[in-house]
Structures are given as structure tokens and as C-alpha cells.
Scaffold this motif. Structure first.
Motif, short mmCIF file in Angstrom:
data_model
loop_
_atom_site.label_atom_id
_atom_site.label_comp_id
_atom_site.label_asym_id
_atom_site.label_seq_id
_atom_site.Cartn_x
_atom_site.Cartn_y
_atom_site.Cartn_z
N LEU A 49 30.02 -7.53 0.40
CA LEU A 49 29.12 -7.17 -0.54
C LEU A 49 28.40 -6.33 0.13
O LEU A 49 27.14 -6.87 0.75
N PRO A 50 28.29 -5.11 1.15
CA PRO A 50 27.30 -4.67 1.52
C PRO A 50 26.22 -4.28 1.03
O PRO A 50 25.88 -3.59 0.01
N LYS A 51 25.02 -4.97 1.93
CA LYS A 51 23.66 -4.15 0.73
C LYS A 51 22.95 -3.59 2.19
O LYS A 51 23.15 -3.82 3.52
N PRO A 52 21.41 -2.76 2.11
CA PRO A 52 20.53 -2.10 2.89
C PRO A 52 20.49 -2.96 4.31
O PRO A 52 20.34 -2.98 5.60
N THR A 53 20.13 -4.44 3.85
CA THR A 53 19.78 -5.03 5.36
C THR A 53 20.73 -6.51 5.96
O THR A 53 20.56 -6.70 6.70
N VAL A 54 21.42 -6.92 4.69
CA VAL A 54 22.66 -7.80 4.44
C VAL A 54 23.89 -7.58 4.05
O VAL A 54 24.15 -6.90 3.04
N ALA A 69 22.67 -6.74 8.71
CA ALA A 69 23.41 -4.97 9.06
C ALA A 69 22.81 -4.35 9.49
O ALA A 69 22.84 -3.29 9.92
N MET A 70 20.94 -4.71 9.04
CA MET A 70 20.47 -3.45 9.82
C MET A 70 20.27 -3.49 11.08
O MET A 70 19.57 -2.16 11.71
N MET A 85 18.88 2.35 9.46
CA MET A 85 18.84 1.94 7.99
C MET A 85 20.11 3.13 7.67
O MET A 85 20.53 2.78 6.18
N ASP A 86 19.81 4.19 7.41
CA ASP A 86 20.64 5.45 7.36
C ASP A 86 22.50 5.22 7.58
O ASP A 86 23.06 5.78 6.98
N ALA A 87 22.21 4.98 9.13
CA ALA A 87 23.77 4.38 9.30
C ALA A 87 24.42 3.20 8.49
O ALA A 87 25.17 3.29 7.86
N MET A 88 23.50 2.33 8.22
CA MET A 88 24.04 1.32 7.00
C MET A 88 24.16 2.09 6.11
O MET A 88 25.12 1.35 5.18
N ALA A 89 23.05 2.36 5.37
CA ALA A 89 23.74 3.16 3.76
C ALA A 89 24.85 3.72 3.91
O ALA A 89 25.57 4.03 2.73
N ALA A 90 25.17 4.94 4.89
CA ALA A 90 25.71 5.31 4.75
C ALA A 90 27.59 4.78 5.41
O ALA A 90 28.49 5.63 3.88
N TRP A 91 27.39 3.91 6.08
CA TRP A 91 28.82 3.07 5.85
C TRP A 91 29.01 2.56 4.75
O TRP A 91 29.79 2.10 3.76
N ARG A 92 27.06 2.38 3.43
CA ARG A 92 27.80 0.97 2.54
C ARG A 92 28.40 2.42 1.20
O ARG A 92 29.30 1.78 0.18
N GLY A 93 28.06 2.84 1.39
CA GLY A 93 28.07 4.35 0.15
C GLY A 93 29.38 4.60 0.81
O GLY A 93 30.71 4.66 0.21
N ARG A 130 37.63 -6.54 -1.81
CA ARG A 130 37.33 -5.48 -2.41
C ARG A 130 35.61 -5.96 -2.74
O ARG A 130 35.75 -6.67 -2.42
N LEU A 131 35.12 -4.54 -2.98
CA LEU A 131 33.35 -4.69 -2.39
C LEU A 131 33.21 -6.18 -4.37
O LEU A 131 33.80 -5.99 -5.02
N LEU A 132 32.27 -6.91 -4.48
CA LEU A 132 31.47 -8.26 -5.11
C LEU A 132 30.72 -6.82 -6.32
O LEU A 132 29.42 -6.12 -5.66
N ARG A 133 31.49 -6.86 -7.18
CA ARG A 133 30.32 -6.16 -8.20
C ARG A 133 30.01 -7.05 -9.45
O ARG A 133 30.12 -8.23 -9.55
#
Length: 133
Positions: A49-54, A69-70, A85-93, A130-133
Motif C-alpha cells: 500500500l504505497p501512499k505519499p508519506t508512507v 516513504a517521503m 514527494m514528486d519522486a515518491m508520487a511517480a514511483w507510486r504511479g 499486489r497493491l492493496l486496494r
């Protein structure tokens, strides 16, 4: 989990992104990975479960960990370091597009990423989560 013991690596098409973990209490709970051909198996009963900060790695029962994660390091697909944060957001994407990520637990984060060594030596543990949804 200490962010210095993590490395988020952006996806290099057609592959998914990767999360490397070192010195984690989950190491012995994750399955051994031997994938010299690069075909990393699904890690059953584990999710991400990737989120912007964790970023949460969730396993069976009480197994799991949270990564701040941030502040964790992120490499782009070419191996260049990205920050913030932009780098982690890109990884999450990348993870959302792939439906998950490869998570590998190692003794230590390597100075140089040698995929055949990491995936063929039998010392890495983990797989595709797999991603947790």
C-alpha cells in the motif's frame, strides 16, 4: 523501518517498480526468490500500500512494516537519484500502473544494482506484491 534501509526504484518498462529492503524483521518471513531469468514470482499472502508519506508492506497475520516513504531514496529508471514527494508520487504511479511492485529483502542495499546477482543468488527474499486496494 529506517528509510536509509530502503531503496525505491522506478519502473523500467515493461517491468514493475522495485522496493529494496535491508535489515528488515520481515526477511525470514518472506519467501526465497531465485529468478535468474528476471521473472519474479508472485508473493502470495503479501500486499503493498504505497501512499505519499508512507508505504506499507502487509503480510500474513501480524507481519508487516511501514516505511516513511517521503524521506526514502528513489532512483529513476536510469539509476539517477530523485528526491522529494514528486519522486515518491511517480514511483507510486508506476506501482498503480503495474498493479504492484517487486519487493526484495536483502542483507544490505547494494552500492550497484546487479539484477542477475540479486535475482539469481538465492539470497534475496520477497517477490511481486499486489497493491492493496
Amino acid at each position: 523501518m529506517n528509510p536509509e534501509n530502503t531503496l525505491f526504484i522506478r519502473a523500467t518498462p515493461p517491468g514493475p517498480p522495485v522496493l529494496l529492503l535491508a535489515d528488515t524483521p520481515l526477511h525470514d518471513r518472506l519467501p526465497s526468490v531465485t529468478a535468474p531469468d528476471g521473472s519474479v514470482p508472485l508473493c502470495q499472502s503479501w500486499s503493498l500500500l504505497p501512499k505519499p508519506t508512507v508505504c506499507v508492506v502487509d503480510g500474513p497475520g501480524e507481519a508487516g512494516l511501514m516505511i516513511p516513504a517521503m524521506v526514502a531514496p528513489v532512483l529513476d529508471g536510469t539509476g539517477a537519484s530523485e528526491d522529494g514527494m514528486d519522486a515518491m508520487a511517480a514511483w507510486r504511479g508506476d506501482a498503480e500502473q503495474a498493479g504492484g511492485a517487486i519487493v526484495l529483502s536483502l542483507d544490505r542495499i547494494p552500492d550497484v544494482i546487479d539484477w542477475p546477482q540479486l535475482l539469481g543468488s538465492g539470497t534475496a527474499r520477497g517477490g511481486f506484491l499486489r497493491l492493496l486496494r
